[in-house]
Structure formats: structure tokens, C-alpha cells
Write a protein that holds these residues in place. Structure first.
Motif, mmCIF file in Angstrom:
data_model
loop_
_atom_site.group_PDB
_atom_site.id
_atom_site.type_symbol
_atom_site.label_atom_id
_atom_site.label_comp_id
_atom_site.label_asym_id
_atom_site.label_seq_id
_atom_site.Cartn_x
_atom_site.Cartn_y
_atom_site.Cartn_z
ATOM 1 N N ILE A 1 62.343 37.640 25.476
ATOM 2 C CA ILE A 1 61.510 38.431 26.424
ATOM 3 C C ILE A 1 62.313 39.165 27.370
ATOM 4 C CG2 ILE A 1 59.462 38.149 28.223
ATOM 5 C CD1 ILE A 1 58.505 35.738 26.260
ATOM 6 N N LEU A 2 62.174 40.279 27.725
ATOM 7 C CA LEU A 2 62.634 41.084 28.796
ATOM 8 C C LEU A 2 61.788 41.437 29.731
ATOM 9 C CD1 LEU A 2 64.944 43.686 26.461
ATOM 10 C CD2 LEU A 2 65.364 41.337 26.963
ATOM 11 N N ARG A 3 61.899 41.089 30.989
ATOM 12 C CA ARG A 3 61.008 41.466 32.190
ATOM 13 C C ARG A 3 61.722 42.392 33.074
ATOM 14 N NH1 ARG A 3 58.559 35.613 33.766
ATOM 15 N NH2 ARG A 3 57.409 35.177 32.076
ATOM 16 N N PRO A 4 61.826 43.841 32.923
ATOM 17 C CA PRO A 4 62.314 44.450 33.920
ATOM 18 C C PRO A 4 61.466 44.605 35.142
ATOM 19 C CG PRO A 4 61.671 45.609 31.955
ATOM 20 C CD PRO A 4 61.271 44.428 31.808
ATOM 21 N N THR A 5 62.121 44.787 36.220
ATOM 22 C CA THR A 5 61.509 45.439 37.378
ATOM 23 C C THR A 5 61.218 46.969 37.449
ATOM 24 O OG1 THR A 5 61.529 45.270 39.817
ATOM 25 C CG2 THR A 5 63.532 45.963 38.714
ATOM 26 N N THR A 6 61.126 47.651 38.368
ATOM 27 C CA THR A 6 60.550 49.003 38.546
ATOM 28 C C THR A 6 61.603 49.688 38.004
ATOM 29 O OG1 THR A 6 59.534 50.785 39.796
ATOM 30 C CG2 THR A 6 61.180 49.290 40.820
ATOM 31 N N GLY B 1 72.641 34.250 20.541
ATOM 32 C CA GLY B 1 72.647 33.673 21.854
ATOM 33 C C GLY B 1 71.403 33.896 22.713
ATOM 34 N N HIS B 2 70.500 34.786 22.217
ATOM 35 C CA HIS B 2 69.402 35.467 23.134
ATOM 36 C C HIS B 2 67.934 34.610 22.738
ATOM 37 C CE1 HIS B 2 72.131 37.617 24.747
ATOM 38 N NE2 HIS B 2 72.606 38.270 23.488
ATOM 39 N N ASP B 3 68.118 33.488 21.775
ATOM 40 C CA ASP B 3 66.730 33.071 21.239
ATOM 41 C C ASP B 3 66.221 32.312 22.369
ATOM 42 O OD1 ASP B 3 67.436 34.210 19.018
ATOM 43 O OD2 ASP B 3 67.743 32.304 17.866
ATOM 44 N N GLY B 4 64.784 32.547 22.483
ATOM 45 C CA GLY B 4 64.032 31.618 23.497
ATOM 46 C C GLY B 4 64.471 31.783 25.224
ATOM 47 N N GLN B 5 65.314 33.158 25.285
ATOM 48 C CA GLN B 5 65.515 33.571 26.660
ATOM 49 C C GLN B 5 64.602 34.655 27.389
ATOM 50 O OE1 GLN B 5 68.605 32.412 28.278
ATOM 51 N NE2 GLN B 5 68.589 30.972 26.593
ATOM 52 N N VAL B 6 64.455 34.435 28.493
ATOM 53 C CA VAL B 6 63.620 35.273 29.499
ATOM 54 C C VAL B 6 64.584 35.734 30.329
ATOM 55 C CG1 VAL B 6 61.457 35.611 30.751
ATOM 56 C CG2 VAL B 6 61.488 33.999 28.681
ATOM 57 N N TYR B 7 64.686 37.233 30.152
ATOM 58 C CA TYR B 7 65.540 37.885 31.274
ATOM 59 C C TYR B 7 64.999 38.635 32.062
ATOM 60 C CZ TYR B 7 69.323 36.713 27.834
ATOM 61 O OH TYR B 7 70.165 36.021 26.978
ATOM 62 N N THR B 8 65.109 38.556 33.213
ATOM 63 C CA THR B 8 64.588 39.374 34.295
ATOM 64 C C THR B 8 65.621 40.318 34.836
ATOM 65 O OG1 THR B 8 63.075 37.564 35.301
ATOM 66 C CG2 THR B 8 63.543 39.328 36.733
ATOM 67 N N LEU B 9 65.361 41.737 34.286
ATOM 68 C CA LEU B 9 66.367 42.595 34.496
ATOM 69 C C LEU B 9 65.984 43.660 35.788
ATOM 70 C CD1 LEU B 9 66.015 43.835 30.634
ATOM 71 C CD2 LEU B 9 67.732 41.975 32.016
ATOM 72 N N THR B 10 67.039 43.507 36.767
ATOM 73 C CA THR B 10 67.154 44.407 37.903
ATOM 74 C C THR B 10 68.429 45.132 37.829
ATOM 75 O OG1 THR B 10 68.331 42.980 39.298
ATOM 76 C CG2 THR B 10 65.911 42.247 39.275
ATOM 77 N N ASP C 1 70.806 38.734 35.596
ATOM 78 C CA ASP C 1 70.633 38.848 34.017
ATOM 79 C C ASP C 1 71.334 40.188 33.386
ATOM 80 O OD1 ASP C 1 69.552 36.382 34.506
ATOM 81 O OD2 ASP C 1 67.625 37.141 33.793
ATOM 82 N N VAL C 2 71.282 41.313 33.917
ATOM 83 C CA VAL C 2 71.973 42.281 33.231
ATOM 84 C C VAL C 2 73.367 41.954 33.230
ATOM 85 C CG1 VAL C 2 72.549 44.792 33.530
ATOM 86 C CG2 VAL C 2 70.206 44.054 33.765
ATOM 87 N N LEU D 1 59.396 43.877 25.362
ATOM 88 C CA LEU D 1 59.630 44.478 26.491
ATOM 89 C C LEU D 1 58.223 43.863 27.316
ATOM 90 C CD1 LEU D 1 61.513 46.259 28.402
ATOM 91 C CD2 LEU D 1 59.623 47.895 27.994
ATOM 92 N N SER D 2 58.419 43.144 28.433
ATOM 93 C CA SER D 2 57.395 42.609 29.244
ATOM 94 C C SER D 2 57.699 43.275 30.704
ATOM 95 C CB SER D 2 57.471 41.168 29.390
ATOM 96 O OG SER D 2 56.336 40.617 30.433
ATOM 97 N N ALA D 3 57.416 42.523 31.741
ATOM 98 C CA ALA D 3 57.570 43.403 33.093
ATOM 99 C C ALA D 3 57.784 42.099 33.864
ATOM 100 C CB ALA D 3 56.344 43.908 33.652
ATOM 101 N N ILE D 4 58.312 42.288 35.250
ATOM 102 C CA ILE D 4 58.928 41.284 36.148
ATOM 103 C C ILE D 4 57.596 40.621 36.714
ATOM 104 C CG2 ILE D 4 58.751 42.846 38.216
ATOM 105 C CD1 ILE D 4 61.684 41.309 38.909
#
Ligand SMILES: NC(=O)c1ccc[n+]([C@@H]2O[C@H](COP(=O)([O-])OP(=O)(O)OC[C@H]3O[C@@H](n4cnc5c(N)ncnc54)[C@H](OP(=O)(O)O)[C@@H]3O)[C@@H](O)[C@H]2O)c1
Length: 260
Positions: free
Chosen positions: A116-121, A168-177, A237-238, A86-89
Motif C-alpha cells: 500500500i502506497l500512501r502519498p501526501t499531497t 521485499g515489499h510484501d505487506g509494506q505500507v509506505y507513506t510517501l513524502t 520511505d521514498v 495507491l492510497s493516501a496519507i
């Protein structure tokens, strides 16, 4: 078995529930096992253990790089096969929130499959408004007219569950909003409708003194970025991962905001 760190927090506790509902064996990491209710399929631990996949979450603050590195080192030593962090946007592309950048780099270099998951606020950040709402005070708005793609933390947990348990998620960076851009006054108006009350906001230009000294530089830079419209980001991405639209702030508030 899936290992979940940060298991007593906002995302981790939702993730534990999501994984158990899918029939997964889950080991939840906490520094205080008494905080976690026993449930079928759930083991509680104070140490990183061997797992098919591990969710790595460090609490917000300047300790993130050290905790990330320690978790990752211990996970690899224990034989964890895949990691989801869990990272951040805006990390680290915008040069902000650099607390997460070292951990992202370490995961990429770990030799293990990673996501890597990069959620926003988070929508749940507005739980901090409860005292002001109860007291009838206006909500201080340091974001001005800045809007963000507020995300339901349950969607972050659901995406994490997918990344931990499906291919199917290897090496993916998802920006979650979430599905839409909202400013603080719009969130307050939606929350007021849900609660059947009146909530006002007052513009407060951000300053270092608004934040604890140890996070003031990062927090101020982030607040100024948001205020200038720099985090007005909505992604698909979600929906890409879950196959459905992300939940709205209004829906989160109706389900989860308790004034008490
Ligand atoms: N809030 C937002 O809007 C937002 C947006 C994007 C990204 N994020 C990221 O989300 C993360 C926070 O997630 P959250 O809100 O779900 O967390 P949270 O609710 O604050 O919970 C933090 C978790 O970390 C554990 N923890 C606390 N101190 C620890 C330590 N020294 N070592 C190891 N574990 C420790 C706690 O577990 P125990 O006390 O049980 O050990 C707890 O389960 C941060 O990395 C933040 O940057 C937040």
C-alpha cells in the motif's frame, strides 16, 4: 506483464513510462484506449487482465471504495499475482480520507501479496494555479500556515515501479513524502522563482462551499486538518525504497510546471 490501472492519469502515466524504461511489458488500463499513444512494450486494455503484478488506482472521490473493490475482485478472478494500491496519507489511522480505507482492507484480505502506497499531497496539484498565475490573481490559500511534505508524483511512480517489480515489499505500507515541509506561500515563492515571475497568495479559511457537494465533507475535514498542522509529516520511505533522497517541489516545478 505488469497491469497499470489509472494509466492515463498523473501517477499511472508516469508509472507506465518508468516500467517501460525498465524493460517491463506493460498493459495500461483505460476506459478510452485512444488516449494512450502506442509504444514498444505497451498494450492497452479496457479490462483487467492476468498479470504478474497490478497497480490499482481509483480516481479521487467517493467512488473510490466501489472502484477499488471491483478492480480487486476482477484482478483476483483474472489471476493477478500481486497488488500495489495507491492510497493516501493518514488513511485510515487519522480517521480521515476514509474513501481509501475499504480498499486497503480488501487488499490486506485478498490473499495476494500486497503493498500500500500512501502519498501526501502531490506537487502537481499546484498546476491548478495556472489560471490565477496567468491572470495575475493571488492564489487562494485554504491551508493557512499549515505545511505538508509535498511529494513529486514521479517519486510515487518510481516507488510503485519498485514495489511491482522487486522483492521485499510484501505487506509494506509506505507513506510517501518529499524532503521538506512546505506551506502554500512557500510553494508559491519557489514556483515564482522558477518561473521568474511574482506570485502572491491570499488566506481563505476553508468552507464547504469551496468544494463540490459530493466531496465537501471529506475535503473540508482534510483542509482543516492541514490548516491546523495535522499533515506536517515527512518520512524516509521514498529514500528507503529508492535509495536516494526524494525530489523537491522546486525541482518538480522546474521540470514539470508549464504555465500554458
Ligand atoms: N492529488 C493528491 O495530492 C493525492 C494525494 C494522495 C493520494 N491521492 C490519490 O491519488 C489518486 C488519483 O491519482 P492521480 O492523480 O494519478 O489520478 P488522475 O490523474 O486523476 O487520473 C485518474 C485516472 O483514473 C481513471 N478513471 C477515472 N474514472 C474512472 C472510473 N470510474 N473507473 C476507473 N478508472 C477511472 C482515469 O483513466 P481513464 O479516464 O483513462 O479511464 C485516469 O487515468 C486518488 O486515489 C487520490 O486519492 C492523490
Amino acid at each position: 506483464m505488469i497491469l497499470v490501472t489509472g494509466a492515463t492519469g498523473t501517477i499511472g502515466s508516469a508509472l507506465v513510462g518508468e516500467l517501460l524504461a525498465r524493460g517491463e511489458e506493460v498493459t495500461a488500463l483505460t476506459r478510452d484506449p485512444a488516449k494512450i499513444e502506442p509504444r514498444p512494450g505497451l498494450t492497452v486494455t479496457t479490462e483487467i487482465r492476468k498479470a504478474r503484478a497490478a497497480f490499482l488506482l481509483a480516481p479521487a472521490g467517493p467512488a473510490i471504495p466501489g472502484i477499488d473493490r471491483a478492480f480487486l475482485r476482477q484482478a483476483i478472478e483474472a489471476g493477478v499475482e500481486r497488488v500495489v494500491k495507491l492510497s493516501a496519507i493518514a488513511t485510515p489511522d487519522a480517521g480521515l480520507n476514509t474513501w481509501h480505507a475499504p480498499g486497503e482492507e480488501a487488499i490486506r484480505d485478498s490473499g495476494r501479496p500486497w503493498t500500500i502506497l500512501r502519498p501526501t499531497t502531490f506537487a502537481s496539484n499546484t498546476l491548478a494555479w495556472r489560471d490565477d498565475i496567468r491572470a495575475g490573481r493571488p492564489i487562494p490559500n485554504i491551508s493557512g500556515a499549515g505545511r505538508q511534505g509535498v511529494v513529486d508524483p514521479r517519486d510515487v511512480a518510481a516507488v510503485a515501479a519498485e514495489a511491482l517489480t522487486t522483492a521485499g515489499h510484501d505487506g509494506q505500507v509506505y507513506t510517501l513524502t518529499g524532503p521538506e515541509l512546505l506551506g502554500v506561500p512557500e510553494q508559491a515563492a519557489q514556483l515564482a522563482e522558477v518561473l521568474g515571475t511574482t506570485i502572491t497568495t491570499v488566506d481563505v479559511p476553508p468552507a464547504r462551499e469551496h468544494f463540490p457537494p459530493e466531496i465537501a465533507d471529506m475535503a473540508l475535514a482534510g483542509a482543516l486538518l492541514v490548516r491546523a498542522g495535522g499533515n506536517a509529516i515527512v518520512t524516509a520511505d521514498v529514500e528507503k525504497v529508492l535509495g536516494r533522497r526524494p525530489g523537491s517541489y522546486r525541482a518538480w516545478a522546474a521540470d514539470c510546471f508549464r504555465a500554458g
